[in-house]
Write an enzyme that holds these catalytic residues in place. Sequence first.
Site, short mmCIF file in Angstrom:
data_model
loop_
_atom_site.label_atom_id
_atom_site.label_comp_id
_atom_site.label_asym_id
_atom_site.label_seq_id
_atom_site.Cartn_x
_atom_site.Cartn_y
_atom_site.Cartn_z
N HIS A 17 -9.36 -51.17 -40.82
CA HIS A 17 -9.14 -51.34 -39.38
C HIS A 17 -8.75 -52.79 -39.07
O HIS A 17 -7.85 -53.05 -38.27
CB HIS A 17 -10.42 -51.02 -38.59
CG HIS A 17 -10.83 -49.58 -38.59
ND1 HIS A 17 -12.06 -49.16 -39.04
CD2 HIS A 17 -10.18 -48.45 -38.19
CE1 HIS A 17 -12.17 -47.84 -38.90
NE2 HIS A 17 -11.05 -47.39 -38.40
N LYS A 41 -16.02 -35.48 -34.18
CA LYS A 41 -16.94 -36.21 -35.06
C LYS A 41 -18.31 -36.42 -34.43
O LYS A 41 -18.40 -36.63 -33.21
CB LYS A 41 -16.36 -37.59 -35.39
CG LYS A 41 -15.15 -37.55 -36.29
CD LYS A 41 -14.67 -38.97 -36.56
CE LYS A 41 -13.48 -38.98 -37.50
NZ LYS A 41 -12.89 -40.32 -37.59
N ARG A 91 -2.59 -44.07 -42.89
CA ARG A 91 -2.85 -44.35 -44.31
C ARG A 91 -2.01 -43.48 -45.22
O ARG A 91 -1.52 -43.92 -46.23
CB ARG A 91 -4.34 -44.09 -44.63
CG ARG A 91 -5.26 -45.11 -44.04
CD ARG A 91 -6.67 -44.64 -44.09
NE ARG A 91 -6.85 -43.43 -43.30
CZ ARG A 91 -7.92 -42.69 -43.30
NH1 ARG A 91 -8.93 -43.01 -44.07
NH2 ARG A 91 -8.00 -41.62 -42.55
N SER A 129 -14.25 -44.58 -43.08
CA SER A 129 -15.62 -44.81 -42.61
C SER A 129 -16.60 -43.89 -43.32
O SER A 129 -17.71 -44.29 -43.68
CB SER A 129 -15.69 -44.61 -41.09
OG SER A 129 -14.79 -45.48 -40.46
#
Length: 158
Positions: A17, A41, A91, A129
Site C-alpha cells: 500500500h 470482509k 497486483r 493483508s
Amino acid sequence: MKIAVYPGSFDPVTNGHLDILERALKIFDKVIVLVAVNNQKKPRFTTKERVEMLRDSTKKYGDKVSVDSTEGLTVNYAKQVGAKHLIRGLRAVSDFEYEFQLSAANEYIDSDVDMIFLMSHKETSFISSSSIDDLFRNGIDISQLVPESVVKMYKKNK
Ligand code: COA
C-alpha cells in the site's frame, strides 16, 4: 491543489500500500488515505487501529498525506473533500475483476470522480493483508513487509 483519495480496508496497511501511496504522491499534491468499509470482509483490526497504524506509517510525508475513515461511499467522500480521483493498486490479473466492478459502481454513483490504477512493484506484489496475518500468527518475521506500526500493533494485540 490536486487532491486524490486512496481508499482501502488497510487491514493492516502493508509496504505494498505504501508503495502505491508514494507513487500517487508523484502525481498529486495531496493524498487522503481513507479507511473504508469492504462489505465482503470481516476486519481483523478496528477502524481506530487501522487509522492509527496508517497515521504512524505516513507521518514522514507531512501535510501531503492525511488519514481519515468513512462508513459511507468513497465517491461521496471524495466529492466532500474536493477530490476528483480515487487511487487503487493492481497486483495481478486476479485483482482486475474486482476493481473493474468497483470502478463501474463508482462511475454509476458519480462519473465526475475517476479511478486511477497504479501497478504494484514486483517486490511487493505478493504481499496481502491476509498473508501478513497468516505469517505473523505462524511466527514468521513480517518486519520487511509492513511498517513498524503494524508490527507493534500485532505484538500489542497478541
Ligand atoms: N501491494 C500489495 N498488496 C496490496 C496492494 C499493493 N499495492 N494493494 C492492495 N493490496 C492487498 C491488500 O493487502 C488486501 O489484501 P487482503 O485481500 O488479503 O485483505 C487486498 O489487496 C485489498 O485490500 P485493500 O486495498 O486494503 O482494500 P479493499 O480492496 O478491501 O478496499 C474498498 C475496498 C474499501 C475501497 C471498497 O470496498 C469501497 O470503496 N468501500 C466503500 C463503499 C463503496 O464506496 N463501495 C463502492 C460502490 S458500491
